[in-house]
Write a protein that holds these residues in place. Structure first.
Motif, PDB file in Angstrom:
ATOM      1  N   TYR A  18      26.795 -22.530  17.348  1.00  0.00           N
ATOM      2  CA  TYR A  18      27.464 -22.215  18.608  1.00  0.00           C
ATOM      3  C   TYR A  18      28.783 -21.490  18.371  1.00  0.00           C
ATOM      4  O   TYR A  18      29.298 -20.825  19.265  1.00  0.00           O
ATOM      5  CB  TYR A  18      27.665 -23.468  19.451  1.00  0.00           C
ATOM      6  CG  TYR A  18      26.360 -24.083  19.926  1.00  0.00           C
ATOM      7  CD1 TYR A  18      25.229 -23.296  20.141  1.00  0.00           C
ATOM      8  CD2 TYR A  18      26.236 -25.440  20.153  1.00  0.00           C
ATOM      9  CE1 TYR A  18      24.039 -23.848  20.565  1.00  0.00           C
ATOM     10  CE2 TYR A  18      25.043 -26.000  20.586  1.00  0.00           C
ATOM     11  CZ  TYR A  18      23.948 -25.202  20.790  1.00  0.00           C
ATOM     12  OH  TYR A  18      22.766 -25.743  21.214  1.00  0.00           O
ATOM     13  N   CYS A  19      29.341 -21.599  17.183  1.00  0.00           N
ATOM     14  CA  CYS A  19      30.538 -20.830  16.824  1.00  0.00           C
ATOM     15  C   CYS A  19      30.155 -19.442  16.305  1.00  0.00           C
ATOM     16  O   CYS A  19      30.869 -18.465  16.553  1.00  0.00           O
ATOM     17  CB  CYS A  19      31.348 -21.564  15.764  1.00  0.00           C
ATOM     18  SG  CYS A  19      32.076 -23.108  16.344  1.00  0.00           S
ATOM     19  N   LEU A  20      29.046 -19.356  15.596  1.00  0.00           N
ATOM     20  CA  LEU A  20      28.591 -18.095  15.016  1.00  0.00           C
ATOM     21  C   LEU A  20      28.210 -17.074  16.089  1.00  0.00           C
ATOM     22  O   LEU A  20      28.548 -15.897  15.984  1.00  0.00           O
ATOM     23  CB  LEU A  20      27.388 -18.348  14.094  1.00  0.00           C
ATOM     24  CG  LEU A  20      26.709 -17.113  13.521  1.00  0.00           C
ATOM     25  CD1 LEU A  20      27.626 -16.413  12.526  1.00  0.00           C
ATOM     26  CD2 LEU A  20      25.393 -17.508  12.871  1.00  0.00           C
ATOM     27  N   TYR A  21      27.541 -17.537  17.123  1.00  0.00           N
ATOM     28  CA  TYR A  21      27.058 -16.627  18.160  1.00  0.00           C
ATOM     29  C   TYR A  21      28.189 -15.801  18.794  1.00  0.00           C
ATOM     30  O   TYR A  21      28.083 -14.573  18.858  1.00  0.00           O
ATOM     31  CB  TYR A  21      26.254 -17.409  19.202  1.00  0.00           C
ATOM     32  CG  TYR A  21      25.804 -16.583  20.369  1.00  0.00           C
ATOM     33  CD1 TYR A  21      24.965 -15.484  20.205  1.00  0.00           C
ATOM     34  CD2 TYR A  21      26.212 -16.909  21.655  1.00  0.00           C
ATOM     35  CE1 TYR A  21      24.547 -14.724  21.284  1.00  0.00           C
ATOM     36  CE2 TYR A  21      25.792 -16.159  22.744  1.00  0.00           C
ATOM     37  CZ  TYR A  21      24.972 -15.074  22.551  1.00  0.00           C
ATOM     38  OH  TYR A  21      24.563 -14.326  23.621  1.00  0.00           O
ATOM     39  N   PRO A  22      29.289 -16.412  19.244  1.00  0.00           N
ATOM     40  CA  PRO A  22      30.379 -15.592  19.795  1.00  0.00           C
ATOM     41  C   PRO A  22      30.976 -14.633  18.771  1.00  0.00           C
ATOM     42  O   PRO A  22      31.392 -13.525  19.119  1.00  0.00           O
ATOM     43  CB  PRO A  22      31.424 -16.610  20.251  1.00  0.00           C
ATOM     44  CG  PRO A  22      30.725 -17.901  20.337  1.00  0.00           C
ATOM     45  CD  PRO A  22      29.554 -17.840  19.405  1.00  0.00           C
ATOM     46  N   LEU A  23      31.002 -15.049  17.501  1.00  0.00           N
ATOM     47  CA  LEU A  23      31.520 -14.156  16.462  1.00  0.00           C
ATOM     48  C   LEU A  23      30.635 -12.913  16.321  1.00  0.00           C
ATOM     49  O   LEU A  23      31.152 -11.802  16.138  1.00  0.00           O
ATOM     50  CB  LEU A  23      31.630 -14.889  15.128  1.00  0.00           C
ATOM     51  CG  LEU A  23      32.684 -15.993  15.063  1.00  0.00           C
ATOM     52  CD1 LEU A  23      32.603 -16.734  13.729  1.00  0.00           C
ATOM     53  CD2 LEU A  23      34.069 -15.426  15.298  1.00  0.00           C
ATOM     54  N   VAL A  24      29.342 -13.101  16.420  1.00  0.00           N
ATOM     55  CA  VAL A  24      28.434 -11.949  16.364  1.00  0.00           C
ATOM     56  C   VAL A  24      28.663 -11.044  17.575  1.00  0.00           C
ATOM     57  O   VAL A  24      28.695  -9.817  17.443  1.00  0.00           O
ATOM     58  CB  VAL A  24      26.953 -12.390  16.280  1.00  0.00           C
ATOM     59  CG1 VAL A  24      26.013 -11.209  16.450  1.00  0.00           C
ATOM     60  CG2 VAL A  24      26.684 -13.102  14.961  1.00  0.00           C
ATOM     61  N   LEU A  25      28.862 -11.642  18.735  1.00  0.00           N
ATOM     62  CA  LEU A  25      29.133 -10.837  19.934  1.00  0.00           C
ATOM     63  C   LEU A  25      30.427 -10.035  19.763  1.00  0.00           C
ATOM     64  O   LEU A  25      30.478  -8.850  20.114  1.00  0.00           O
ATOM     65  CB  LEU A  25      29.220 -11.719  21.179  1.00  0.00           C
ATOM     66  CG  LEU A  25      27.919 -12.376  21.628  1.00  0.00           C
ATOM     67  CD1 LEU A  25      28.172 -13.291  22.827  1.00  0.00           C
ATOM     68  CD2 LEU A  25      26.849 -11.345  21.956  1.00  0.00           C
TER      69      LEU A  25
END
Length: 146
Positions: A18-25
């Motif tokens: 759930y932290c990785l996803y915003p970083l990819v965005l």
């Protein structure tokens, strides 16, 4: 499996993803990648739809049916089908697969482990996690091909 290990692995899988996803965005925005909107909207729209579906179905959780306290701390009543945790990891994994295949595959493997943990942990039935995974994959694929 030990209760502490199950709870640790459950958090170890969910929190970083759930932290990785915003970083990819953020990375997609930074690199002006045209896939940003698909990567944002496919999971977001399908998350809202899955949440509405589980509210409508309002299936009981295993601990409600059996009366056995779950290993994973949870006291929510109903809303077991489909598993939103498993759905979320699979829609994110599928979405990221279209951006960076190795990461998507890694997250899908993590999703399978999370699904097993959610069943062993007593918060979902197998049907809940299977449906969550299927809907997540389907949503991710449709999000990139529609």
């Amino acid at each position: 499996m030990n209760k502490k290990i199950i709870n640790f692995l459950n958090r170890l899988i969910t929190v970083p993803i759930y932290c990785l996803y915003p970083l990819v965005l953020i990375f997609l925005i930074y690199t002006h990648d045209e896939r940003f909107w698909r990567a944002l909207l496919a999971p977001a729209i399908s998350f809202v739809l899955v949440s509405a579906l589980r509210n409508y179905i309002n299936a009981p959780r295993p601990y409600e049916v059996s009366g056995v306290k779950p290993i994973i701390a949870k006291d929510t009543k109903g809303k077991s089908f489909p598993s939103r945790h498993v759905f979320s990891i699979f829609v994110i994994a599928t979405t990221l697969y279209f951006i960076f295949k190795p990461l998507g595959i890694f997250l899908m493997v993590a999703g399978v482990l999370l699904a097993i943990l959610r069943v062993i942990g007593g918060v979902h039935f197998p049907r809940d996690v299977i449906a969550g995974a299927f809907i997540g994959i389907l949503s991710g694929v449709l999000g990139f091909y529609l």
